[in-house]
Design a protein around this motif. Sequence first.
Motif, mmCIF file in Angstrom:
data_model
loop_
_atom_site.group_PDB
_atom_site.id
_atom_site.type_symbol
_atom_site.label_atom_id
_atom_site.label_comp_id
_atom_site.label_asym_id
_atom_site.label_seq_id
_atom_site.Cartn_x
_atom_site.Cartn_y
_atom_site.Cartn_z
ATOM 1 N N VAL A 1 0.842 -1.201 0.000
ATOM 2 C CA VAL A 1 0.000 0.000 0.000
ATOM 3 C C VAL A 1 0.875 1.248 0.000
ATOM 4 N N GLU A 2 1.911 1.250 0.874
ATOM 5 C CA GLU A 2 2.822 2.404 0.944
ATOM 6 C C GLU A 2 3.542 2.602 -0.388
ATOM 7 N N LEU B 1 1.834 6.722 -6.676
ATOM 8 C CA LEU B 1 0.740 7.643 -7.027
ATOM 9 C C LEU B 1 1.125 9.084 -6.735
ATOM 10 N N ARG B 2 1.811 9.360 -5.635
ATOM 11 C CA ARG B 2 2.235 10.722 -5.280
ATOM 12 C C ARG B 2 3.210 11.269 -6.323
ATOM 13 N N GLU B 3 4.059 10.369 -6.753
ATOM 14 C CA GLU B 3 5.029 10.804 -7.767
ATOM 15 C C GLU B 3 4.308 11.246 -9.048
ATOM 16 N N PRO C 1 1.044 14.602 -7.386
ATOM 17 C CA PRO C 1 1.468 15.145 -6.104
ATOM 18 C C PRO C 1 0.303 15.793 -5.314
ATOM 19 N N ASN C 2 -0.775 16.155 -5.931
ATOM 20 C CA ASN C 2 -1.893 16.827 -5.252
ATOM 21 C C ASN C 2 -2.832 15.818 -4.550
ATOM 22 N N LEU C 3 -2.709 14.529 -4.791
ATOM 23 C CA LEU C 3 -3.604 13.522 -4.173
ATOM 24 C C LEU C 3 -3.336 13.431 -2.686
#
Length: 131
Positions: free
Chosen positions: A114-115, A121-123, A126-128
């Motif tokens: 998950v991490e 996904l952040r990469e 970045p706004n999530l």
Amino acid sequence: EMGTKDQQIVGLLKQLHAQTIRVVQAKSRSPAERLMEDTISAMKDKEIGLQKTIAEMRVGMMAQKSVIALREKKVTKLENKVQKFDTGLNYYRVLVSQLLKKSKDQKKRHKKEVESLKKKLREKEPNLEFE
């Protein structure tokens, strides 16, 4: 023939004399002698009674020993059952602890996955924000 008859009569007279002496002696015994003889007789009766009691007690002891042996056999059987139960219980304890360990390991793996996914996904976005 007369001689044998005379001998028989003399023999009978001797027996009668001996028996008469016994009767006279029995009558002439002192009360103390009679008491002693009665006491000795009573003691012999008591001894016979005690021997019977001892024999009965021995039979009782043998019966008790067989009852004890049966009980010991039952206890041994129960001990064996308990031991088998303990063995089974230990097997299940080990099994449960292995399952718990697997479960923990899986949770850690899932958490890492998950991490890792969140990081990816952040990469890309970045706004999530994640909860």
